[in-house]
Design a protein around this motif. Structure first.
Motif, PDB file in Angstrom:
ATOM      1  N   GLY A 680       0.855  -1.178   0.000  1.00 57.41           N
ATOM      2  CA  GLY A 680       0.000   0.000   0.000  1.00 57.41           C
ATOM      3  C   GLY A 680       0.886   1.221   0.000  1.00 57.41           C
ATOM      4  O   GLY A 680       2.015   1.177   0.497  1.00 57.41           O
ATOM      5  N   GLY A 681       0.402   2.292  -0.553  1.00 60.36           N
ATOM      6  CA  GLY A 681       1.253   3.469  -0.566  1.00 60.36           C
ATOM      7  C   GLY A 681       0.531   4.706  -1.030  1.00 60.36           C
ATOM      8  O   GLY A 681      -0.632   4.669  -1.423  1.00 60.36           O
ATOM      9  N   GLY A 743      -3.331   7.229  -3.985  1.00 64.74           N
ATOM     10  CA  GLY A 743      -3.083   6.195  -2.995  1.00 64.74           C
ATOM     11  C   GLY A 743      -3.393   4.855  -3.630  1.00 64.74           C
ATOM     12  O   GLY A 743      -4.275   4.766  -4.483  1.00 64.74           O
ATOM     13  N   PHE A 744      -2.669   3.833  -3.259  1.00 60.11           N
ATOM     14  CA  PHE A 744      -2.935   2.530  -3.860  1.00 60.11           C
ATOM     15  C   PHE A 744      -2.755   1.425  -2.832  1.00 60.11           C
ATOM     16  O   PHE A 744      -2.067   1.582  -1.825  1.00 60.11           O
ATOM     17  CB  PHE A 744      -2.020   2.280  -5.054  1.00 60.11           C
ATOM     18  N   LEU A 745      -3.396   0.340  -3.139  1.00 57.60           N
ATOM     19  CA  LEU A 745      -3.306  -0.822  -2.267  1.00 57.60           C
ATOM     20  C   LEU A 745      -3.454  -2.031  -3.173  1.00 57.60           C
ATOM     21  O   LEU A 745      -4.398  -2.113  -3.951  1.00 57.60           O
ATOM     22  CB  LEU A 745      -4.440  -0.781  -1.238  1.00 57.60           C
TER      23      LEU A 745
END
Lengths: 1182, 453
Positions: A680-681, A743-745
């Motif tokens: 995630g980031g 944002g991503f996961l």
């Protein structure tokens, strides 16, 4: 050198059993010595390894190794030790085939013995580096194979690997480039720590498949969400290409390089289509990711030799990690990184040579026919108004000029006839070929170094590429440099940094090539034109003004603005220079065996400058000076407000991007069954592009004023008489910004190696200006599942050894910059009437529903491999639904919004939709695998597409004739080609006939202008519906020969037409096939209308855009033949090098088959044809 | 652990959400500006293309094409577009096709004015009240001018008896897609025009930089005079014409204008009050139509207008623009004629003739002009109307004059045109004096009533 080859540190804590692996060099059969008496087994193994260079692998309880072996081992025969002494200690051994390693294991009642082969085990392990020092380095991308089978896996970034069902007693083989191969037994112990040593000699050729990367996470293809497609760069094919992106051509299915001859090799990025079009107006360029971040510079600034791997993300699940910008697919490029060992210097040189382009592929109406036609037109009085109305100023073609001079009595009729007769055999293409085209040569040099010094590893590379291009005077040069280093601070923390630069120069002269035309009238070189006259003097080209008029002007004090193709070559210097800097910083913090935290930052700056310089005596400058020539009413003297001297058109563009990402990785395996990996980031991206344009006058003229008065309106002389204009200065400044916060996961879960599921979720905030927050904030997501059916216990079908089913679905985005949610304006000074005010123009009407374009992709796939991998491949159907596409919607002009009188007002909105479907099939077969190995690869991709929603009403048919535009028509692909219905040539006159009101008609004006789209004939897409390639590779020892054939089927192209008006008014026309209609009966076998002297452009237009000229463009081409020789250093032999690669080949071999009877090649439509390119190269590592 | 990880990520994203909106609210292209400042608003109004009809824009040209000031040759007629041919022959079928600049372009002007007015409502007046007001007033003038030109084409002439029962034009007063477009009555139409013009009374005073593309108080008065005249409200028209003349009384003397220029008059000559151009189309474009024979011959020897207005024979070149844009704006000569006519209508023969003669003596060669005399107000009116036709030829005013004169039995007349041997006649008060609403507008607004033709 102390060899700590067994359990150590945290690894030991996890390890339940372990294997130690040490390097060996020479053959077995010698003696060894252990100095002390009654040594431990461990000591004996060490001695064997040190003295005999035989690796001792041990599988069993490490306590066993501490047993003492009674006796003295001085000059002790190895065979004796293996035979007798081992048995005493309950050990057995097995020598490897190459006798370079021995595997020991315990026997007897202990559970650590060879397990029963009936049991299936779930095992996992960690591969780490057996280092001299105490650092723990996990090794990613180690190939782990169950020996004797084709079941393989790879370690991920943390050195982790797993198998879900392995038969007990199987042996695992660990291979990795630059590291020694190791083996381990499968026991009931699931955790295995494997330590690999640096390879000192290359024992085996290891097939290296580079790691996949989705740009954020790097690792094995399997461990990433979706189905990334890794391009095999180690394949020898096309390695000479200086443009990186060309290397993915014919390496992956579903990707098309649109080739219509108009694109230069450096523009290739805009012509790559991944699984067809996804958008109508937002562009179809795939997203390029270089080293974890969006790359926004010139792709040619990347030296392909610096690239370690390329991955293409085509499906929703793999590309979803790039969210709103991934709608057109993603190309991920990863550069080479520092490698721990061995220290190596690699030097590479490639060259290629390509013959002069074939100008004769450019079909011209023959000189004799042109002269006949012009003489006839002259007799008929076609040019009479040129002589009278325009006061003899109008430009005349050379033949008409001679005829007119003869009529005026300036030259004798005999002289005129002689001159014209001598022209009949000329062919301007001979001169074009001789003076405008040249052989192109490209040379590339790269030198790279990779080293490790203590905790620091670094990689550095320098590259130089120089090319001469096909147009005379055109060259390009690239200098690149790259450095990368990794510094391990401690076991948990490591830093990495890289920097790269590229300097590019493109240079060209005043050489428009075959496209030469006069700047004002667009007159083209007649076929009978020669660049040099019989005395060898460069011939002027009176394309804009007649010779008499120009001479008159010069006598009046004007400058001579006559164009001269040969002189012009050195009157213009076009230089484009690009400098590109990229710096990266990264920090990896592994604060827990299961967690890793990473921060990355990238700065990129590209500055590009274009300077188009015209020398002070050039026709270009003289022409502008003349245009602005003023007459002093008092003295009658001429003067020009344009200073004499050179003129530069300059444009600067700077791209600055700042991108940063923080991410957290989590990875865990639970006992035998579950494996979970989650990333995630958050990410920030800001790309700012600024541009400046200007024109500089009077270069080299000391007397020229420093500043140009650009406000005064001057009456124009010459062609612009009656008009007023200020001196153009084009001073402009523009700036665009793309800003994203995202944002991503992404999470991948694997169960028993039978099921893999991944879920990716990303949200992007972009500067969709003024869009409602909920529209800016569009989360995209994708899901994929894989069923490794051949890993199921019930799967018994031996013939198909491997069978996987995959499916993914998800939504990606695209951003259209064409509208904002606000009404936007731009400002400029002066307006139309020259007021002193700043005036504002409407740029865009508010798009109240502004949002992303959405691309939803459904992919299914089957991967299969037969026993022994004789045939293997992938079948991958996909469906793509593009929605919310930015498209014009007509609006009521009563509400305002008209932009241009004469066109209906429209507003852009996210309103259109498109449906695309296709199948990508890749088939590999190993036809021979003995001494001669023969591998075949065939790809078949299909593509069909149609618009499902489009609210703008269909326009007139004539608006849909330009193939380079998207032609949005409901229920048709946007690449559709349309034509007027053809009713043949008139039997009596040879006039073209179209269809109007259901009847054959010669009312060309009406047909051309008033035929509705519905009455046009749809001829097919201009994009292939079926395409792919077929490659055969033969390998004998270190030699391999590969040849590639490509094909494209099911598409059409419009050929250019013969045009009487082009010939008579612009002095040249195409003559691609056959002669025009001449007498009744000809209409049965030609569709070229009779020559027409009425000057009716609509007649030509109808003929040019009618059905017969749209032909099938299908073609099969021989792409390349490449011979490759690759040698790695053999054991026992000393060479100066570690690795040597030599290759040579030829590509662009031309069409094998073309699907139309005119042999009209869609790759080179009415332009010089590129010849085959011969290339070769050498790469050597020390 | 995994749950925690996910939780952290979501927490982070949530926090970012708040700041994201602000961080991403930047224009993707620097050239893109929003209408958020007075400068931007002023710049929109200073767009002489949209607001004044220059460039490839323009106010309606139908008042030229439909009027009786020219006669086309057969070839000229044939080269005209279908719409223009229909207008030239007052055809009962009138198909505007997909677009009709006479409708689309003035409504573009209205939309720009509306955008400015709407933007102003979000801009604070504090510290810049005068400038704010000036821009707001200017926007009203542009909008009123545009509505007026539309009403002369698409709305029947104003007749106080029927104005409340006949359809005028749609009057969009706010920007955006959501407002309903409906036709107002003629009364409402003219009320809106007048109210816009009155709301423009505080336009900023002229400064050194002033160009007539910007409104002035003179323009407001002159436009009110023009509007009231078209409504046949002569008292009010007189009042405003007089006010305009008070502000800007100077006329050019045509003796001072060299006859050898192609375009005799400059764009910003002293008589121009407000610059506006009509859309050049068909015969309504410079050098595209022969002036009507009777009109051409009515300029007597000594009348300088014949040589200054017409070049290359009987082609009109008298526009107030050196680049050939077709002037339809407000000028001092028109206002003198307005005042003169109003005086005559109100019975002030002397004052009427004084104005007429004051104007005409500047149009004639020095000393050649003999002042006109009138026996009574009706005689004066007759002479004034004749001179009005000659002075304001091809300004786009003739059509309006004919429409209003037709409402009075004493002054009504048919107009006719012979093309290709066929004579077309438009009798007074025929419904064809009003053009139909373009078909596509009706398509966008189902239920909107069409004009009878």
């Amino acid at each position: 050198m102390e060899r700590k080859f067994w359990g150590h540190g945290p690894g030991k804590a996890i390890a339940l059993s372990w294997v130690c692996l040490i390097i060996c060099g020479n053959a077995i059969g010698q003696r060894f010595t252990v100095t002390e008496k009654n040594p431990t087994l461990r000591r004996i193994f060490e001695s064997i390894e040190e003295q005999l260079h035989i690796r001792c692998d041990f599988s069993g309880n490490s306590m066993t190794l501490d047993q003492k072996v009674i006796g003295r081992f001085s000059n002790y025969p190895l065979n004796k030790f293996l035979g007798k002494d081992l048995a005493q200690h309950g050990l057995r051994c097995e020598k490897s085939d190459s006798s370079r390693s021995i595997l020991f294991w315990e026997v007897g009642a202990a559970s650590a013995g060879i397990p029963s082969p009936h049991m299936l085990y779930h095992i996992w392990g960690i591969v780490m580096r057996a280092n001299q020092d105490s650092d723990i380095v996990f090794i990613p991308d180690v190939n782990v194979q169950i020996e004797g089978s084709n079941i393989t896996t790879h370690t991920d970034v943390h050195g982790y690997f797993r198998f879900d069902s392995v038969a007990a007693g199987s042996k695992l083989v660990f291979t990795c480039v630059n590291l020694d191969t190791a083996r381990a037994w499968v026991t009931d112990k699931q955790g295995i720590i494997v330590r690999l040593k640096n390879k000192i000699v290359n024992l085996d050729k290891v097939t290296v498949t580079p790691p996949a990367s989705n740009g954020i996470i790097e690792g094995r293809k399997k461990n990433l969400a979706g189905f990334p497609d890794v391009i095999n760069l180690s394949s020898p094919d096309r390695t000479y290409q200086s443009n990186l992106l060309n290397r993915i051509d014919y390496q992956s299915s579903g990707i098309q390089f649109m080739r219509n001859g108009k694109t230069t090799s450096n523009d290739v990025v805009n012509n790559i289509l991944i699984r067809g079009y996804s958008s109508i107006n937002a562009g179809n360029r795939p997203l390029i990711i270089l080293d974890n971040f969006v790359f926004s510079g010139d792709i040619w600034s990347i030296n392909p030799e610096d690239i370690a791997s390329m991955t293409i993300l085509k499906d929703a699940a793999s590309a979803a990690i790039w969210g709103a910008r991934a709608g057109n697919g993603v190309i991920v490029i990863t550069t080479k990184k520092a490698k721990a060992a061995p220290a190596a210097i690699t030097a590479t040189h490639t060259f290629s040579i390509q013959g002069r382009p074939d100008v004769f592929n450019y079909h011209l109406y023959p000189a004799a026919s042109q002269i006949d036609m012009e003489e006839e037109a002259y007799q008929r009085g076609y040019y009479d108004n040129y002589f009278h109305a325009n006061n003899n100023t109008a430009a005349l073609s050379p033949v008409i000029s001679i005829l007119h001079d003869a009529d005026l009595g300036l030259i004798s009729r005999q002289e005129a006839a002689n001159r014209i007769a001598s022209m009949r055999n000329y062919d301007v293409r001979r001169d074009l070929e001789r003076y405008f085209y040249q052989r192109s040569v490209e040379q590339q040099y790269t030198i790279q170094i990779s080293r490790k010094i203590s905790r620091l590893t670094y990689f550095a590379s320098l590259g130089l590429t120089r090319s001469t291009l096909g147009l005379t005077g055109s060259t390009q040069q690239r200098r690149t440099g790259r450095g990368q280093l990794t510094y391990v601070i401690n076991k948990q923390l490591s830093l990495s940094a890289s920097a790269s630069y590229a300097d590019i120069d493109y240079n060209s002269l005043g050489n428009p090539g075959f496209d030469y035309s006069s700047p004002h009238n667009g007159n083209r070189l007649p076929t009978y034109f020669r660049f040099k006259d019989s005395q060898g003097n460069p011939t002027p080209f009176y394309g804009d003004y007649s010779q008499n008029y120009m001479q008159h002007l010069v006598s009046q004090g004007y400058l001579d603005a006559t164009w001269n193709p040969l002189l012009g070559l050195h009157q213009e210097y076009n230089r484009q220079s690009i400098s590109n800097y990229i710096a990266n910083l990264g920090l990896l913090y592994t604060f827990h065996p299961e967690f890793a935290f990473e921060i990355k930052y990238q700065f990129q700056r590209q500055k590009a400058g274009v300077n188009d310089f015209h020398t002070g005596n050039s026709s270009y400058v003289n022409d502008i000076v003349d245009q602005f020539m003023q007459t002093d009413p008092a003295t009658g003297q001429h003067w020009s407000p344009i200073p004499y001297g050179g003129i530069s058109n300059i444009r600067w563009q700077t791209i600055i991007s700042n991108q940063a990402r923080a991410q957290l990785a989590y990875k865990k395996a639970w006992s035998r069954t579950h494996y979970l990996s989650t990333f995630g980031g958050v990410e920030f991206c800001n790309i700012v592009t600024t541009g400046d344009t200007s024109i500089q006058y009077g270069i080299g003229n000391a007397a020229a004023p420093a500043a140009i008065n650009d406000t005064t309106l001057y009456p124009l002389a010459l062609g612009g008489a009656g008009q007023f204009s200020a001196i153009p200065v084009k001073a402009g400044h523009d700036r665009t910004a793309d800003r994203f916060i995202s944002g991503f996961l992404t999470s991948t879960y694997n169960y028993f190696d039978r099921y893999t599921a991944s879920l990716t979720f990303r949200e992007d905030f972009a500067n969709l200006w003024g869009a409602a927050t909920n529209k800016k904030w569009t989360p995209v997501g994708a899901l994929s599942v894989i069923w490794h059916i051949s890993n199921e216990p019930f799967y018994k079908w031996r013939f198909l050894q491997q069978l996987d089913f995959r499916a993914s679905a998800g939504t990606l985005g695209n951003i259209s910059r064409q509208s904002t949610a606000y009404m936007t304006i731009s400002t400029a000074y002066g307006g139309i009437t020259g007021t002193p005010y700043m005036t504002a123009y409407t740029l865009s009407l508010p798009n109240e529903n502004l949002g992303w374009e959405k691309v939803t992709i459904y992919t299914m796939a089957v991967d299969f491999a037969t026993r022994k991998q004789i045939i293997w491949g992938t079948l991958e159907p996909y469906f793509k639904r593009s929605s919310s596409l930015m498209a014009p919607t007509p609006i009521d002009p009563t509400r305002g919004g008209i932009q241009n009188p004469g066109s209906r007002p429209y507003a852009l909105g996210n309103s259109a939709g498109m449906w695309t479907s296709g199948v990508d099939l890749t088939l590999n077969s190993r036809n021979l695998s003995s001494r001669v190995k023969w591998l075949s690869t065939l790809t078949v991709s299909t593509l069909s597409s149609r618009l499902t929603h489009y609210s703008a009403p269909a326009g007139m048919g004539k608006e849909y004739l330009d193939p380079s535009l998207p032609n949005p028509v409901l229920s048709r692909p946007i690449s559709g080609v349309y034509a007027y219905t053809w009713r043949g040539l008139d039997k009596q006159t040879g006039d073209p006939q179209g269809l109007w009101n259901g009847q054959s008609s010669k009312d060309w004006n009406t047909i051309v202008n008033n035929t509705t789209l519905g009455n046009m004939v749809y001829k097919g897409p201009s994009l292939p519906r079926v395409f792919g390639y077929f490659r055969n590779t033969f390998t004998v020892k270190d030699f391999s020969l590969s040849c590639t054939i490509s094909y494209r089927l099911g598409y059409v192209i419009r050929m250019p037409a013969f045009s009487s008006t082009d010939q008579l008014n612009n002095w040249n026309t195409y003559a691609p096939h056959g002669a025009p209609w001449q007498k009744p009966g000809d209409e049965l076998h030609t569709f070229i209308p009779s020559i027409d002297y009425s000057g009716n452009r609509f007649r030509d237009f109808l003929a040019a855009y009618s059905e017969p000229l749209v032909v099938r463009a299908d073609n099969i081409r021989a792409e390349d033949v490449i011979l490759n020789y690759e040698l790695r250093q053999l054991p026992g032999k000393k060479h100066q090098y570690q690795h040597l690669k030599v290759f040579a080949g030829v590509n662009n071999l031309g069409p094998l088959w073309i699907g139309n009877k005119f042999h009209y090649d869609a790759f080179y439509p009415e332009m010089p044809k590129e010849k085959a390119r011969v290339f070769g190269g050498i790469s050597i590592s020390f | 652990m995994q749950k925690l990880n996910t939780l952290y990520t979501f927490l982070l994203l949530f926090l970012l959400t708040a700041s994201c909106k602000k961080l991403t609210d930047v224009p993707p292209d620097e050239r893109q500006q929003r209408l958020t400042t007075l400068d931007a608003c002023q710049a929109v109004l200073d767009n002489d293309m949209v607001m004044n009809g220059y460039g490839n824009y323009g106010y309606p040209s139908m008042p030229i094409i439909s009027a009786d000031e020219y006669n086309p040759t057969m070839g000229e007629f044939d080269s005209c577009s279908l719409v223009n041919q229909q207008a030239m022959t007052w055809s009962r079928t009138f198909d505007t096709g997909d677009e009709f600049p006479d409708w689309d372009l003035p409504y573009g002007t209205v939309a720009s004015a509306n955008n400015v007015l709407s933007a102003l409502s979000n801009i604070s007046q504090t510290g810049q009240a005068a400038r704010w007001q000036g821009i707001e007033n200017s926007a009203h003038l542009y909008r009123g001018f545009a509505f007026y030109t539309l009403s002369q084409v698409f709305s029947p002439p104003y007749d106080s008896a029927t104005a409340r029962n006949t359809w005028g034009i749609p009057l969009p007063l706010t920007p955006g897609r959501n407002q309903q477009i409906v036709r107002a009555t003629v009364q409402q139409t003219y009320d809106q025009i007048l109210s816009d013009l009155r709301a423009a009374r505080n336009v900023p005073p002229k400064d050194d930089n002033w160009r007539p593309t910007r409104p002035s108080i003179t323009a407001v008065y002159a436009m009110l005079a023009r509007t009231y005249l078209s409504m046949r409200k002569y008292r009010q028209a007189l009042l405003y014409a007089d006010s305009a003349i008070q502000q800007q009384p100077d006329l050019m003397h045509f003796d001072t204008i060299p006859p050898d220029r192609i375009f005799s008059f400059y764009r910003w000559n002293p008589e121009v009050i407000f610059s506006a151009a009509y859309y050049p189309s068909g015969p309504a474009a410079i050098f595209h139509s022969h002036i009507e024979g009777g009109l051409y011959s009515s300029y007597r020897p000594g009348d300088l207008r014949k040589d200054l207005y017409f070049k290359f024979g009987d082609f009109y070149f008298g526009t107030f623009d050196e680049a050939g844009y077709c002037f339809t704006g407000l000028a001092v000569d028109e206002v003198y004629l307005d005042r003169s006519e109003c005086e005559a209508r109100l019975g002030n023969t002397t004052a009427a003739m004084a104005d007429l003669n004051y104007l005409l003596q500047t149009r004639w060669a020095n000393g050649a002009f003999t002042p006109y005399t009138a026996t009574d107000a009706d005689d004066a009116l007759k002479q004034i109307l004749a001179e009005r036709k000659k002075e304001l030829v091809f300004r786009g005013l003739r059509w309006t004059d004919l429409r209003r004169l037709n409402l009075d039995k004493k002054t009504q007349q048919s107009i006719s045109r012979t093309i290709n041997g066929i004579t077309y006649i438009l009798p007074p008060n025929d419904p064809r004096w009003t053009l139909p609403i373009p078909g596509y507008v009706l398509d966008f607004n189902p239920g909107m009533p069409q004009n009878i033709r």
